[in-house]
Design a protein around this motif. Sequence first.
Motif, PDB file in Angstrom:
ATOM      1  N   GLY A 128     -20.815 -17.165 -35.015  1.00 40.52           N
ATOM      2  CA  GLY A 128     -22.050 -17.727 -34.491  1.00 40.52           C
ATOM      3  C   GLY A 128     -21.830 -19.032 -33.757  1.00 40.52           C
ATOM      4  N   LEU A 129     -22.691 -19.300 -32.800  1.00 38.01           N
ATOM      5  CA  LEU A 129     -22.666 -20.572 -32.061  1.00 38.01           C
ATOM      6  C   LEU A 129     -24.087 -21.105 -31.926  1.00 38.01           C
ATOM      7  CD1 LEU A 129     -20.371 -20.047 -28.917  1.00 38.01           C
ATOM      8  CD2 LEU A 129     -19.811 -21.335 -30.988  1.00 38.01           C
ATOM      9  N   ASP A 130     -24.197 -22.431 -31.907  1.00 37.32           N
ATOM     10  CA  ASP A 130     -25.438 -23.096 -31.519  1.00 37.32           C
ATOM     11  C   ASP A 130     -25.213 -23.741 -30.159  1.00 37.32           C
ATOM     12  OD1 ASP A 130     -27.333 -22.864 -33.748  1.00 37.32           O
ATOM     13  OD2 ASP A 130     -25.831 -23.961 -34.892  1.00 37.32           O
ATOM     14  N   LEU A 131     -26.254 -23.781 -29.346  1.00 38.46           N
ATOM     15  CA  LEU A 131     -26.162 -24.528 -28.093  1.00 38.46           C
ATOM     16  C   LEU A 131     -27.547 -24.997 -27.658  1.00 38.46           C
ATOM     17  CD1 LEU A 131     -27.082 -22.261 -25.805  1.00 38.46           C
ATOM     18  CD2 LEU A 131     -24.730 -21.518 -26.082  1.00 38.46           C
ATOM     19  N   PHE A 132     -27.554 -25.883 -26.658  1.00 39.38           N
ATOM     20  CA  PHE A 132     -28.790 -26.504 -26.194  1.00 39.38           C
ATOM     21  C   PHE A 132     -28.794 -26.434 -24.666  1.00 39.38           C
ATOM     22  CE2 PHE A 132     -31.597 -30.276 -25.501  1.00 39.38           C
ATOM     23  CZ  PHE A 132     -32.662 -29.866 -26.306  1.00 39.38           C
ATOM     24  N   VAL A 133     -29.895 -25.977 -24.093  1.00 42.63           N
ATOM     25  CA  VAL A 133     -29.982 -25.754 -22.641  1.00 42.63           C
ATOM     26  C   VAL A 133     -31.171 -26.507 -22.070  1.00 42.63           C
ATOM     27  CG1 VAL A 133     -30.061 -23.982 -20.846  1.00 42.63           C
ATOM     28  CG2 VAL A 133     -29.284 -23.383 -23.136  1.00 42.63           C
ATOM     29  N   GLY A 139     -25.122 -27.687 -23.368  1.00 42.43           N
ATOM     30  CA  GLY A 139     -24.302 -28.557 -24.199  1.00 42.43           C
ATOM     31  C   GLY A 139     -24.550 -28.288 -25.668  1.00 42.43           C
ATOM     32  N   ARG A 140     -24.054 -29.175 -26.503  1.00 41.62           N
ATOM     33  CA  ARG A 140     -24.140 -29.019 -27.962  1.00 41.62           C
ATOM     34  C   ARG A 140     -23.526 -27.686 -28.401  1.00 41.62           C
ATOM     35  NH1 ARG A 140     -27.070 -31.858 -31.348  1.00 41.62           N
ATOM     36  NH2 ARG A 140     -25.209 -31.448 -32.511  1.00 41.62           N
ATOM     37  N   ILE A 141     -22.537 -27.215 -27.649  1.00 40.85           N
ATOM     38  CA  ILE A 141     -21.898 -25.945 -28.008  1.00 40.85           C
ATOM     39  C   ILE A 141     -21.045 -26.185 -29.247  1.00 40.85           C
ATOM     40  CG2 ILE A 141     -20.282 -24.153 -27.273  1.00 40.85           C
ATOM     41  CD1 ILE A 141     -21.077 -24.859 -24.369  1.00 40.85           C
ATOM     42  N   ARG A 142     -21.379 -25.492 -30.322  1.00 38.81           N
ATOM     43  CA  ARG A 142     -20.655 -25.715 -31.571  1.00 38.81           C
ATOM     44  C   ARG A 142     -20.790 -24.503 -32.462  1.00 38.81           C
ATOM     45  NH1 ARG A 142     -25.779 -27.479 -31.623  1.00 38.81           N
ATOM     46  NH2 ARG A 142     -26.870 -27.874 -33.571  1.00 38.81           N
ATOM     47  N   ARG A 143     -19.822 -24.378 -33.336  1.00 38.21           N
ATOM     48  CA  ARG A 143     -19.814 -23.308 -34.320  1.00 38.21           C
ATOM     49  C   ARG A 143     -21.067 -23.396 -35.163  1.00 38.21           C
ATOM     50  NH1 ARG A 143     -16.495 -23.002 -40.028  1.00 38.21           N
ATOM     51  NH2 ARG A 143     -18.008 -21.510 -40.847  1.00 38.21           N
ATOM     52  N   ILE A 172     -30.711 -22.887 -29.080  1.00 32.57           N
ATOM     53  CA  ILE A 172     -30.386 -21.454 -29.209  1.00 32.57           C
ATOM     54  C   ILE A 172     -29.298 -21.238 -30.250  1.00 32.57           C
ATOM     55  CG2 ILE A 172     -29.531 -19.419 -27.962  1.00 32.57           C
ATOM     56  CD1 ILE A 172     -30.647 -20.630 -25.388  1.00 32.57           C
ATOM     57  N   ASN A 173     -29.562 -20.314 -31.158  1.00 32.80           N
ATOM     58  CA  ASN A 173     -28.577 -19.919 -32.173  1.00 32.80           C
ATOM     59  C   ASN A 173     -28.168 -18.469 -31.891  1.00 32.80           C
ATOM     60  OD1 ASN A 173     -28.185 -18.375 -34.904  1.00 32.80           O
ATOM     61  ND2 ASN A 173     -27.630 -20.492 -35.338  1.00 32.80           N
ATOM     62  N   LEU A 174     -26.863 -18.259 -31.777  1.00 37.51           N
ATOM     63  CA  LEU A 174     -26.353 -16.937 -31.392  1.00 37.51           C
ATOM     64  C   LEU A 174     -25.451 -16.344 -32.467  1.00 37.51           C
ATOM     65  CD1 LEU A 174     -25.266 -17.806 -27.721  1.00 37.51           C
ATOM     66  CD2 LEU A 174     -27.332 -16.560 -28.417  1.00 37.51           C
ATOM     67  N   THR A 175     -25.593 -15.048 -32.673  1.00 35.17           N
ATOM     68  CA  THR A 175     -24.652 -14.301 -33.514  1.00 35.17           C
ATOM     69  C   THR A 175     -23.983 -13.259 -32.628  1.00 35.17           C
ATOM     70  OG1 THR A 175     -26.131 -14.546 -35.410  1.00 35.17           O
ATOM     71  CG2 THR A 175     -24.402 -12.875 -35.585  1.00 35.17           C
ATOM     72  N   PHE A 176     -22.652 -13.268 -32.629  1.00 32.09           N
ATOM     73  CA  PHE A 176     -21.905 -12.373 -31.746  1.00 32.09           C
ATOM     74  C   PHE A 176     -21.417 -11.128 -32.482  1.00 32.09           C
ATOM     75  CE2 PHE A 176     -21.710 -16.511 -29.778  1.00 32.09           C
ATOM     76  CZ  PHE A 176     -21.882 -16.225 -28.442  1.00 32.09           C
ATOM     77  N   ASP A 177     -21.261 -10.074 -31.723  1.00 36.84           N
ATOM     78  CA  ASP A 177     -20.679  -8.841 -32.248  1.00 36.84           C
ATOM     79  C   ASP A 177     -19.174  -8.904 -31.999  1.00 36.84           C
ATOM     80  OD1 ASP A 177     -20.470  -6.363 -33.334  1.00 36.84           O
ATOM     81  OD2 ASP A 177     -21.212  -5.280 -31.571  1.00 36.84           O
ATOM     82  N   GLY A 178     -18.545  -9.870 -32.626  1.00 39.06           N
ATOM     83  CA  GLY A 178     -17.128 -10.124 -32.381  1.00 39.06           C
ATOM     84  C   GLY A 178     -16.884 -11.614 -32.484  1.00 39.06           C
ATOM     85  N   THR A 179     -15.743 -12.044 -32.032  1.00 37.67           N
ATOM     86  CA  THR A 179     -15.366 -13.445 -32.181  1.00 37.67           C
ATOM     87  C   THR A 179     -15.588 -14.220 -30.886  1.00 37.67           C
ATOM     88  OG1 THR A 179     -13.702 -12.852 -33.809  1.00 37.67           O
ATOM     89  CG2 THR A 179     -13.478 -15.010 -32.778  1.00 37.67           C
ATOM     90  N   MET A 180     -16.284 -15.342 -31.004  1.00 41.07           N
ATOM     91  CA  MET A 180     -16.503 -16.240 -29.865  1.00 41.07           C
ATOM     92  C   MET A 180     -16.305 -17.666 -30.361  1.00 41.07           C
ATOM     93  SD  MET A 180     -17.523 -16.966 -26.689  1.00 41.07           S
ATOM     94  CE  MET A 180     -18.162 -15.399 -26.084  1.00 41.07           C
ATOM     95  N   THR A 181     -15.272 -18.322 -29.868  1.00 37.72           N
ATOM     96  CA  THR A 181     -15.020 -19.697 -30.300  1.00 37.72           C
ATOM     97  C   THR A 181     -15.759 -20.680 -29.401  1.00 37.72           C
ATOM     98  OG1 THR A 181     -13.110 -20.017 -28.873  1.00 37.72           O
ATOM     99  CG2 THR A 181     -12.692 -19.012 -31.031  1.00 37.72           C
ATOM    100  N   GLU A 182     -15.863 -21.927 -29.874  1.00 34.51           N
ATOM    101  CA  GLU A 182     -16.479 -22.993 -29.068  1.00 34.51           C
ATOM    102  C   GLU A 182     -15.763 -23.139 -27.727  1.00 34.51           C
ATOM    103  OE1 GLU A 182     -17.611 -26.004 -32.785  1.00 34.51           O
ATOM    104  OE2 GLU A 182     -16.130 -26.599 -31.276  1.00 34.51           O
ATOM    105  N   ASP A 183     -14.429 -23.169 -27.761  1.00 34.98           N
ATOM    106  CA  ASP A 183     -13.662 -23.392 -26.537  1.00 34.98           C
ATOM    107  C   ASP A 183     -13.860 -22.261 -25.534  1.00 34.98           C
ATOM    108  OD1 ASP A 183     -12.713 -25.776 -27.429  1.00 34.98           O
ATOM    109  OD2 ASP A 183     -10.801 -24.989 -28.163  1.00 34.98           O
TER     110      ASP A 183
END
Lengths: 363, 363
Positions: free
Chosen positions: B336-341, B323-327, B274-285
């Motif tokens: 944006g963030l990428d992650l794997f579910v 997992g694989r949560i990353r910028r 999953i690739n996400l684009t946020f309407d604002g700031t979302m960090t990995e942490d």
Amino acid sequence: MPASSPASSVSSSSRQSAPHVAIVGATGAVGEEFLRVLKQRNFPIGKLTLLASARSAGKTLKFGDDEITCEELTEDSFKGVDLALFSAGGSISKKLGPAAVDAGAVVVDNSSAFRMTQGVPLVVPEVNPGAIAEANIGLGSDNVAGIIANPNCSTIIMLVAINPLHQAVPVKRMIVSTYQAASGAGAAAMRELEQQTREALEGEVTTKDIFPFQYAFNLFSHNSPMQPNGYNQEELKMVHETHKILGQVEDADKMAVSATCIRVPVMRAHAESINLTFDGTMTEDQARDLIAAAPGVSLIDDRDNNRFPTPLDAQHQDDCYVGRIRRDLSQPEGVGLDLFVCGDQVRKGAALNAVQIAELLVK
Amino acid sequence: MPASSPASSVSSSSRQSAPHVAIVGATGAVGEEFLRVLKQRNFPIGKLTLLASARSAGKTLKFGDDEITCEELTEDSFKGVDLALFSAGGSISKKLGPAAVDAGAVVVDNSSAFRMTQGVPLVVPEVNPGAIAEANIGLGSDNVAGIIANPNCSTIIMLVAINPLHQAVPVKRMIVSTYQAASGAGAAAMRELEQQTREALEGEVTTKDIFPFQYAFNLFSHNSPMQPNGYNQEELKMVHETHKILGQVEDADKMAVSATCIRVPVMRAHAESINLTFDGTMTEDQARDLIAAAPGVSLIDDRDNNRFPTPLDAQHQDDCYVGRIRRDLSQPEGVGLDLFVCGDQVRKGAALNAVQIAELLVK
């Protein structure tokens, strides 16, 4: 070397200008594919030397009707060699690639050792054949030794598919998720997938030698080393090699790329789900026409029959297959496309691409 | 129904308020999972009726220590039933769901028959539990009959993972590529994958009854019907159901979603990149903290050990693993963030989610 020549440990040719070719890592999955591809494409070979580890030296491999005995790879293996096709891992390329060049050979290297080295061309023949001429490397009468790098398999398959589109309307951003085959981790990984699958079917505990996780009926994040930014090396290769191949390393507005690399229980062809954003308008029909006309790719995009590329379609084929070409619903019409690509990891992802590079050198 | 009660074709309870539960499609992969989940979660059951096709009627199934005989499903099966859990395909839900409601039952329907019907709540309990109360459907003293739809499996797994992030900073755009298991096509598809794998290992021609392509050591575009826009139904479910569950159907700026659905040779847990684009700031942490704190999801995000979610981790588990949560490297930092579910398709993707809905009804 005519197909009817008698078996010999080192074949020799009567053709004066045909190069002396050495395959480094001849007994591996890619090494054996080199033999098939060179024979099928009738690549001009004056002499063929097969090089392998001490453990595999003495093993014989088929080259058409001939049987050739593997010799042990050493620093002295490259005397008289014109073309050395390396596929024995990065550390061997780093150690012996320069030795081969010193001996006067052109090296086409399948490892990642020199891919990002400045001055080393990184070539997908359908995409950037000019990079070889620029580097002034060549075989034959204008023989100039040097190293040419063969890109990462996932990168090759992706770029063969998207380059025809990118050349028409630049791709601004690309998001790719891969479905990678066992072969990318070598012949032993393919055997492990097979053995584990047999074990899993019998309800037995699976044997894990190559990968730390069960591979049979499972999938996992690519096993390449994790980097501090949370991407693994395979993913970053897809980013950085793309920029180098497309000549964008110095560009301020290089293609924005994000990759997620996953291994799936498939033997030897990779698949990739690709989302593209264009710097301009690209319709589905335009994309389909561009890919249909491009070298190295074929369309399998039959919506009526739900027939799209699969790894088994791509297996043992030269072309990469592209389908599921459709407007990206998440962007305004004409701006984005989704598509799905399958390509043989061992063939176009490795051996074939390297031999195509060698063919450009011979021309 | 105490676990020690004697085997009977229809179990009965002494508890006055516990509902009479019927499972429609009891012999399917999801039907059998219903029995496991209801027992494990100690769902209050006054009486349990198992309904199946004429072909499967008479078959007995285990419910804890009890054995219950399946009855043939007819229009008259729902007399006295308080809660009917449907998982027998869309046409049966369309035909008999309303009959169950007419008989006074609350229907939780696993098929796609009513998901997009206005007034029918489409519920992921971790995401939009309030949709049930809004629809004024309930069990027990305030028993109000009606249909509640269980979302598509891939949609459930995706939304459980991304909702904690979306609630903190809205997701503007989402690009998802799935790695879907055989179970989504039912128990017969799981058997086909197993049989084909045995055949492929023996070098035999593979038997193709469920899917038109070889499934063993292969993957293919999802088999749901292709739509005129080039997306298959599974992909459009992920788009449209997401909007309904998130309450965005009427929104002009609803989440932009593009999905590519692929079946991989895995038995019963789906994976999604999953690739996400946020309407604002979302960090990995921030994302990691939000997911760690959210219900229904667990983190497996260990970069040091290259340890991330796999389908085998998720198999038979209630939680989905992230997992694989990353910028996202292809966007400016923080956007944006990428992650794997990974999530169990049969469990959270179907039976568990439906039972969680039923638990909300009982409360």
